[in-house]
Every structure is written in C-alpha cells, then in structure tokens.
Write a protein that holds these residues in place. Structure first.
Motif, PDB file in Angstrom:
ATOM      1  N   PRO A 253       0.814  -1.221   0.000  1.00 21.96           N
ATOM      2  CA  PRO A 253       0.000   0.000   0.000  1.00 21.96           C
ATOM      3  C   PRO A 253       0.845   1.268   0.000  1.00 21.96           C
ATOM      4  N   ILE A 254       0.345   2.277  -0.696  1.00 24.81           N
ATOM      5  CA  ILE A 254       0.996   3.584  -0.742  1.00 24.81           C
ATOM      6  C   ILE A 254      -0.034   4.652  -0.393  1.00 24.81           C
ATOM      7  N   SER A 255       0.427   5.827   0.004  1.00 27.85           N
ATOM      8  CA  SER A 255      -0.496   6.918   0.347  1.00 27.85           C
ATOM      9  C   SER A 255       0.141   8.258   0.030  1.00 27.85           C
TER      10      SER A 255
ATOM     11  N   ARG B 102       3.930  10.504 -13.089  1.00 32.91           N
ATOM     12  CA  ARG B 102       3.819  11.649 -12.182  1.00 32.91           C
ATOM     13  C   ARG B 102       2.672  11.456 -11.197  1.00 32.91           C
ATOM     14  N   LEU B 103       1.539  10.993 -11.695  1.00 28.97           N
ATOM     15  CA  LEU B 103       0.392  10.784 -10.807  1.00 28.97           C
ATOM     16  C   LEU B 103       0.689   9.690  -9.791  1.00 28.97           C
ATOM     17  N   CYS B 104       1.410   8.662 -10.215  1.00 32.78           N
ATOM     18  CA  CYS B 104       1.771   7.582  -9.300  1.00 32.78           C
ATOM     19  C   CYS B 104       2.772   8.062  -8.250  1.00 32.78           C
ATOM     20  N   LEU B 105       3.665   8.954  -8.620  1.00 31.71           N
ATOM     21  CA  LEU B 105       4.616   9.502  -7.658  1.00 31.71           C
ATOM     22  C   LEU B 105       3.909  10.336  -6.598  1.00 31.71           C
ATOM     23  N   VAL B 106       2.831  11.019  -6.983  1.00 29.54           N
ATOM     24  CA  VAL B 106       2.005  11.708  -5.994  1.00 29.54           C
ATOM     25  C   VAL B 106       1.303  10.686  -5.110  1.00 29.54           C
ATOM     26  N   ALA B 107       0.761   9.631  -5.707  1.00 27.66           N
ATOM     27  CA  ALA B 107       0.110   8.581  -4.927  1.00 27.66           C
ATOM     28  C   ALA B 107       1.065   7.971  -3.911  1.00 27.66           C
ATOM     29  N   GLU B 108       2.328   7.854  -4.301  1.00 26.14           N
ATOM     30  CA  GLU B 108       3.351   7.239  -3.457  1.00 26.14           C
ATOM     31  C   GLU B 108       3.821   8.171  -2.344  1.00 26.14           C
TER      32      GLU B 108
ATOM     33  N   ARG C  72      -7.074   6.426  -4.941  1.00 20.13           N
ATOM     34  CA  ARG C  72      -7.121   5.346  -3.957  1.00 20.13           C
ATOM     35  C   ARG C  72      -6.014   5.470  -2.923  1.00 20.13           C
ATOM     36  N   ALA C  73      -5.010   6.307  -3.224  1.00 19.04           N
ATOM     37  CA  ALA C  73      -3.958   6.592  -2.250  1.00 19.04           C
ATOM     38  C   ALA C  73      -4.307   7.785  -1.363  1.00 19.04           C
ATOM     39  N   GLY C  74      -5.455   8.411  -1.607  1.00 13.36           N
ATOM     40  CA  GLY C  74      -5.912   9.511  -0.774  1.00 13.36           C
ATOM     41  C   GLY C  74      -5.885  10.875  -1.414  1.00 13.36           C
ATOM     42  N   ALA C  75      -5.536  10.972  -2.689  1.00 14.44           N
ATOM     43  CA  ALA C  75      -5.491  12.262  -3.374  1.00 14.44           C
ATOM     44  C   ALA C  75      -6.872  12.659  -3.881  1.00 14.44           C
ATOM     45  N   LEU C  76      -7.016  13.930  -4.156  1.00 18.29           N
ATOM     46  CA  LEU C  76      -8.167  14.462  -4.873  1.00 18.29           C
ATOM     47  C   LEU C  76      -7.698  14.777  -6.288  1.00 18.29           C
ATOM     48  N   ALA C  77      -8.422  14.294  -7.283  1.00 26.16           N
ATOM     49  CA  ALA C  77      -8.049  14.501  -8.687  1.00 26.16           C
ATOM     50  C   ALA C  77      -9.210  15.177  -9.408  1.00 26.16           C
ATOM     51  N   THR C  78      -8.953  16.351  -9.980  1.00 25.47           N
ATOM     52  CA  THR C  78      -9.980  17.108 -10.707  1.00 25.47           C
ATOM     53  C   THR C  78      -9.358  17.733 -11.949  1.00 25.47           C
ATOM     54  N   ASP C  79     -10.213  18.390 -12.756  1.00 30.91           N
ATOM     55  CA  ASP C  79      -9.660  19.209 -13.826  1.00 30.91           C
ATOM     56  C   ASP C  79      -9.143  20.517 -13.222  1.00 30.91           C
ATOM     57  N   ARG C  80      -8.641  21.418 -14.053  1.00 27.95           N
ATOM     58  CA  ARG C  80      -8.041  22.644 -13.525  1.00 27.95           C
ATOM     59  C   ARG C  80      -9.065  23.578 -12.892  1.00 27.95           C
ATOM     60  N   GLN C  81     -10.350  23.358 -13.172  1.00 26.75           N
ATOM     61  CA  GLN C  81     -11.421  24.158 -12.579  1.00 26.75           C
ATOM     62  C   GLN C  81     -11.882  23.596 -11.236  1.00 26.75           C
TER      63      GLN C  81
END
Length: 240
Positions: A120-122, A165-171, A197-206
């Motif tokens: 698991p990563i967060s 890049r997104l996975c590095l943020v997840a990690e 699933r690692a706890g991030a919020l992902a949205t568009d730029r708006q």
C-alpha cells in the motif's frame, strides 16, 4: 524492452502530436490482442489506435497508453511507462501503471488501496503550497496562470511520463501534479485512480470531477494532490 536503447524506428505523428516508435505500436498490438480477447464486449481507446466511436456506447472501456513518455524511451531514459485503465461508464474502476525499466508496478481498483509492487501507498500529508513539490512543466509557473500574477512558492519538478507523475504523488514522493493544458485520457486515466485510492483528490483545472471515455478523450487540465493542498492550488489558479 526488446526495443529500448536499441535505436528503434521512430517518426513524428501528424499535426505535431509528438513522436512514436515501432515499440509503441508493438505494445499496442500486443495489449489489444490480449485484453480484447479476454473482454470482447469492452470498448477500446488507445493513443496508438484509430478512433472507434462504438466505445462511447460500451458499459466498460479500456483506456490505454502503450508507452507514456515516448521521448524518454527514445532517449534511453528509464522514466517511461505503460498505462492501462478500465472505465465503467465515465469512471475509472481498475488501473495499472508499469515502468518496465525500473520494475515498478502501481495498481488500484475502485474498492481497494493503491499499491506499489503489492504494498500500500499513500499521498503526502502536506497542506501548504509553500515548499511543496509539484510535478509540472515549466510553463505552468508563468504568472498569468495564477491569481494576481503571484506564483506560489512551491518547488517545480518534472518527470517525462504523466502517468508516472500521478503515481509519484500517490506514493507520497511528491506533493502534487498539475497540468494547465488539456490532458489526454490515455495519459491520466490509470494514474488518476491510483492517486485517488492513495488519498489524493483529482480534478480538472477548474476543480471539477474528471470524467472518462468521453467523445473528446481529453480533460480540461488536471490537479492531483491531497485534499488540503489541492484546495489551495485550485483557489490560486486563474480561471480561463
């Protein structure tokens, strides 16, 4: 890996869409053969396949980037990845990002944790922009993109594969990933679910939720970070 660092054939796509190699096409052919044989009723959206409008009517759709970070692959760098996702209607429900040169496998599904090589990563707990590490391209730090022309005091870094890049943020190795340009779905579909699933919020730029398997197959930019840092980044950006 049969092609990596062995001078693969390469050429530029039309409309300045970037480079492609014989390896991109070989991976695409292999993945399509394996995945569509296993799930023949799924739609198919891949950077290296001809557009298939029938995917828009499918309950499930594969969203694939055979090689994300082709320029890094051509240069013999290790930071390229394979990005595989499944969309159920407009939501990503399963994802894998694999870096073969580094043997790093990031995975997630809609009801489970984000994993790196099975563990698991967060995301980072950082809540302040000051001193945060943000994966983005240089142009995103130009003053016109930020409210009042004031660029936040974060540290910009870059990696060639957007999926990675997104996975590095997840990690939790970096605090956020940011794109103010349109992002192709195949670049971000898998990494988005892994980050979420690692706890991030992902949205568009708006700050709006991301939707996938769309007719345009692209999103209006992207902000991915822990919830508190995400809010600060979104509030600090100018609105186009």
């Amino acid at each position: 890996m049969r092609f990596w660092r062995r001078d693969p054939q390469k050429w530029d796509k039309a409309d300045n869409a970037g480079p492609v190699t014989e390896a991109d096409l070989a991976v695409n052919v292999h993945l399509e053969a394996v995945l569509r044989r296993a799930r023949p009723d799924y739609g198919w959206l891949s950077e290296e396949s001809e557009a298939d409008p029938s995917r828009l009517d499918a309950e499930h759709c594969f969203i694939i980037d055979p090689i994300d970070g082709t320029r890094a692959f051509i240069d013999g760098q290790e930071g390229f990845s394979h990005s595989l996702a499944i969309a159920t209607r407009d939501r990503i429900t399963a994802a894998a990002v694999y870096l073969p040169a580094k043997d790093l496998l990031y995975t997630a599904h809609a009801d489970g944790p984000a994993l790196l090589n099975g563990k698991p990563i967060s995301v980072s707990p950082r809540s302040e922009m000051r001193g945060a590490t943000v994966l983005t391209y240089r142009a995103a730090t130009e003053p016109q993109h930020w409210a009042g022309g004031k660029v936040p005091d974060f540290r910009r870094e870059f990696r060639p594969s957007l999926a990675w890049r997104l996975c590095l943020v997840a990690e939790g190795r970096f605090d956020a990933a940011l794109s103010l340009r349109s992002a192709w779905e195949w670049d971000i579909a898998a990494g988005t679910l892994i980050a979420e699933r690692a706890g991030a919020l992902a949205t568009d730029r708006q700050g709006k939720p991301l939707g996938f398997n769309s007719a345009r197959a692209a999103t209006d930019g992207m902000i991915v970070a822990g919830p508190a840092l995400h809010r600060q980044l979104a509030d600090s950006l100018t609105r186009p």
